[in-house]
Design an enzyme around this catalytic site. Structure first.
Site, short mmCIF file in Angstrom:
data_model
loop_
_atom_site.label_atom_id
_atom_site.label_comp_id
_atom_site.label_asym_id
_atom_site.label_seq_id
_atom_site.Cartn_x
_atom_site.Cartn_y
_atom_site.Cartn_z
N PRO A 2 3.14 1.63 106.45
CA PRO A 2 2.13 0.67 106.48
C PRO A 2 1.40 0.48 105.07
CG PRO A 2 1.49 2.39 107.85
CD PRO A 2 2.63 3.07 107.09
N GLU A 3 1.37 -0.77 104.66
CA GLU A 3 0.45 -1.34 103.71
C GLU A 3 -0.46 -2.15 104.21
OE1 GLU A 3 2.84 -2.45 100.33
OE2 GLU A 3 4.42 -0.95 100.95
N LYS A 59 -5.71 0.28 103.29
CA LYS A 59 -4.76 0.93 104.12
C LYS A 59 -5.73 1.92 105.37
CE LYS A 59 -1.19 1.63 100.63
NZ LYS A 59 -0.70 2.31 100.00
N HIS A 94 4.75 13.71 118.67
CA HIS A 94 3.91 13.61 117.47
C HIS A 94 2.75 12.81 117.79
CE1 HIS A 94 7.04 15.46 115.42
NE2 HIS A 94 8.06 14.50 115.73
N ARG A 112 5.15 12.72 110.55
CA ARG A 112 5.24 13.31 109.05
C ARG A 112 3.82 13.97 108.60
NH1 ARG A 112 8.25 10.37 104.06
NH2 ARG A 112 7.93 12.27 102.63
N ARG A 254 7.88 6.43 92.37
CA ARG A 254 8.42 5.89 93.48
C ARG A 254 9.60 5.04 93.25
NH1 ARG A 254 4.51 5.31 97.19
NH2 ARG A 254 5.95 5.20 98.58
#
Length: 268
Positions: A2-3, A59, A94, A112, A254
DNA sequence: GGAGATGTTTCAAG
DNA sequence: GCTTGAAACATCTC
């Protein structure tokens, strides 16, 4: 994932629970998700409280509850916010936080563990009120950007665009999209931009944020094929503007994609 | 099996 | 003190 625009989409997933009280809370107890705080406060304070509002900033997401309680959520790389219309729900593997209401559940899910949940009682906390100006706010001026570029004159533009203190909400693909539109190579340094280039960077930063919100936030739809976004991950991807091959390489830590036909390599 | 993933934080080097 | 870069975090997918 997500951005800025995706974060906006996810924050609205809990809208169906607005105005309704929390009946109980499930915590998986993964310490990493609640780092810096004590999650045991959450069930104690939120049970019986209504969800009364939500907002995003870059964010970051903030959910307001009755009694002055604030729940901050950051989705990290793989986090997601979901709501299910059901009376019973067994938390999935999760799921780290589940808020049960009478007829639905509000879920924060993150395999994660790069995401983060914060909680605060008694008014908006500093970690929310001290956030930097958003890219689409009036405070995000051309001159502030120029000054920032001068201060970080040695760093590649790609790394600078990922700085959440200056470009809150801009993530990996948005940074590439901005540089591609502004015709600036991601390895150009902050100090190497002339007046015209700095202006283009400012304009396209705002434009990409604006368009991302418009196209993605309502339904999490992908942007149109005229964007770099649709071509950047494909091997053998072709620039939708020049028709020439795209290149991928790690810049600023990145994976970065650019169009050599449009974004000339810096000298030296 | 290995590499890499739309992110942030921390630490160390320059 | 400031800027910059790399590693660490943990799991899943290709």
């Amino acid at each position: 994932m997500p951005e800025l625009a995706e974060v906006e989409y996810f924050s609205h997933q809990w809208d169906s629970g607005l105005g309704k009280p929390i009946r109980s809370v499930f915590l998986r107890g993964e310490k990493r998700i609640f780092r810096g705080g004590d999650p045991r406060e959450i069930p104690i304070e939120l049970t019986g409280r209504k969800l009364i509002g939500s907002t995003t900033h870059g964010k970051q997401m903030m959910f307001r509850f009755g009694g002055g309680h604030h729940l901050g959520i950051h989705l990290g790389m793989t986090g997601a916010i979901r709501a299910f219309e059901t009376r019973t729900y067994d938390p999935a593997k999760h799921d780290h936080l589940v808020l049960y209401q009478a007829k639905r559940v509000l879920v924060f899910h993150d395999p994660r563990l790069f995401g983060r949940v914060r909680f605060s009682s008694g008014g908006p906390p500093n970690w929310w009120t001290d956030l930097p100006p958003e890219v689409l706010s009036a405070a995000f001026t051309q001159s502030a950007l120029t000054e920032y570029l001068a201060r970080h004159r040695g760093a590649p533009l790609k790394a600078l665009l990922l700085d959440q203190d200056r470009f809150p909400g801009v993530g990996n693909w948005m940074a590439d999209e901005i540089l591609w539109r502004a015709e600036l190579h991601p390895r150009r340094s902050g100090g190497s931009l002339n007046r015209e280039e700095s202006k283009r960077l400012w304009r396209e930063t705002r434009q990409v944020c604006r368009m991302a919100r418009k196209t993605i936030s309502p339904n999490l739809d992908d942007p149109p094929s005229s964007w770099l976004f649709q071509h950047r991950w494909k091997d053998g991807g072709v620039c939708p503007r020049t028709g020439t091959g795209l290149v991928r390489e790690t810049i600023g830590g990145r994976t970065t994609c650019w169009s050599p036909g449009r974004q000339p390599e810096p000298r030296g």
